[in-house]
Design an enzyme around this catalytic site. Sequence first.
Site, PDB file in Angstrom:
ATOM      1  N   ASP A   1       0.756  -1.298   0.323  1.00 28.77           N
ATOM      2  CA  ASP A   1      -0.351   0.142  -0.028  1.00 28.77           C
ATOM      3  C   ASP A   1       0.391   0.711  -0.503  1.00 28.77           C
ATOM      4  OD1 ASP A   1      -2.285  -1.132   0.524  1.00 28.77           O
ATOM      5  OD2 ASP A   1      -3.046  -1.431   1.902  1.00 28.77           O
TER       6      ASP A   1
ATOM      7  N   ASP B   1      -6.914  -0.832  -4.496  1.00 28.61           N
ATOM      8  CA  ASP B   1      -8.377  -1.198  -3.724  1.00 28.61           C
ATOM      9  C   ASP B   1      -9.131   0.035  -4.607  1.00 28.61           C
ATOM     10  OD1 ASP B   1      -6.696  -2.877  -1.752  1.00 28.61           O
ATOM     11  OD2 ASP B   1      -5.667  -0.950  -1.056  1.00 28.61           O
TER      12      ASP B   1
END
Length: 169
Positions: free
Chosen positions: A131, A145
């Site tokens: 991330d 995402d």
Amino acid sequence: MSAEAAARPGASAGAARRIRAVLLVWVAALAATDLAIKALAEALLSSGATIDLGLINLRLLYNTGVAFSLGAGLAPWIIVAATGLIIAGLTWYALSSAPSMTGVSRAGAALLLGGAAGNFIDRLDGRGVVDYLHTGWFATFNLADAFVTAGVALFILGTILSQRTRDRD
């Protein structure tokens, strides 16, 4: 034959195969894009650097869980097995129903599956999902995402629009 014509009852098997093939190509392209950007983020941010872009910062984080780090304490193989089964089910559903979906729903399915595949592949090394998009007020996330979120929204929107069209007919 257009995709919409192929979605009608009696559409040829060849048209249905083309629709499924195009969906899979988009899924692969989206997953590859996500994985390439994650590799770039790791290369740029592995030293602990943060890049301030205003509303969003680039900062490296590894998420061993799923959405919002749920399940982060579980063994990695459990997360891989569970997400793999979910993705397999979603892929089966998307491919089997793609010929009858609207273009909006197929775009949503491609985004959803592309993002899911990108995160799944990224998770296989055991470190967790990369991330790198950080807002400071929301969970740190990645392009996959965003693909999944937009994909779900488009899939639902396409389904609603399709239902309204059928109700008017």
